[in-house]
Design an enzyme around this catalytic site. Structure first.
Site, PDB file in Angstrom:
ATOM      1  N   CYS A 118       0.865  -1.169   0.000  1.00 52.74           N
ATOM      2  CA  CYS A 118       0.000   0.000   0.000  1.00 52.74           C
ATOM      3  C   CYS A 118       0.909   1.227   0.000  1.00 52.74           C
ATOM      4  CB  CYS A 118      -0.908  -0.009   1.226  1.00 52.74           C
ATOM      5  SG  CYS A 118      -2.264   1.143   1.093  1.00 52.74           S
ATOM      6  N   CYS A 154      -4.604   0.931  -4.239  1.00 47.52           N
ATOM      7  CA  CYS A 154      -4.138   2.312  -4.182  1.00 47.52           C
ATOM      8  C   CYS A 154      -3.273   2.676  -5.377  1.00 47.52           C
ATOM      9  CB  CYS A 154      -3.412   2.570  -2.864  1.00 47.52           C
ATOM     10  SG  CYS A 154      -2.296   1.268  -2.370  1.00 47.52           S
ATOM     11  N   CYS A 195       4.127  -1.694  -8.786  1.00 49.19           N
ATOM     12  CA  CYS A 195       4.802  -2.820  -8.148  1.00 49.19           C
ATOM     13  C   CYS A 195       5.552  -3.591  -9.229  1.00 49.19           C
ATOM     14  CB  CYS A 195       3.752  -3.705  -7.475  1.00 49.19           C
ATOM     15  SG  CYS A 195       4.412  -5.023  -6.486  1.00 49.19           S
TER      16      CYS A 195
END
Length: 134
Positions: A12, A86, A90
């Site tokens: 997150c 969110c 990544c």
């Protein structure tokens, strides 16, 4: 013969609420049968106090956790990577299981809203653990 312990990474942006609650549930429900990591692209200075409080209501103490930066090695070392709705960038590695859990951000929410988010996270964690067969 011992079986390999799966590693789950929760990601997150601030690593201060949703990802910490999810990691707390995995540690509480799975113990040492799952390795848990968490990180964020822009870690907060500290945990969301509302997240700490609602987890304490469940008997889970996350107060000593520290928001930390997401490291590429964490992704590489993980079997399952869970992003928390969110939009976090990544790194993608072949062979990893990726899931995006769209969850409200508990920051600035009233306690009842944070409890709903917590309960949603718990249900998702329980499903994740069943899928990992731990």
């Amino acid at each position: 013969m011992t079986s390999r312990i799966p590693t789950v990474l929760f990601v997150c942006v601030h690593n201060a609420g949703r990802s910490q609650m999810a990691a707390g549930y995995v540690r509480n429900l799975a113990g040492d049968r799952v390795r848990v990591l968490s990180g964020g692209s822009e870690p907060a200075a500290g945990l969301n106090p509302a997240a700490v409080a609602v987890m304490a209501e469940e008997g889970i103490d996350i107060a000593r956790e520290v928001p930390s930066i997401l490291e590429t090695e964490q992704v590489r070392d993980s079997d399952v990577v869970i992003t928390m709705g969110c939009g976090d960038a990544c790194p993608i590695f072949p062979g990893k299981r990726y899931e995006d859990w769209e969850l409200e951000d508990p920051a600035g929410r009233d306690p009842e809203s944070v409890r709903r988010i917590r309960d949603d996270i718990r249900g998702r964690v329980e499903g994740l653990l069943r899928s990992l067969e731990v």
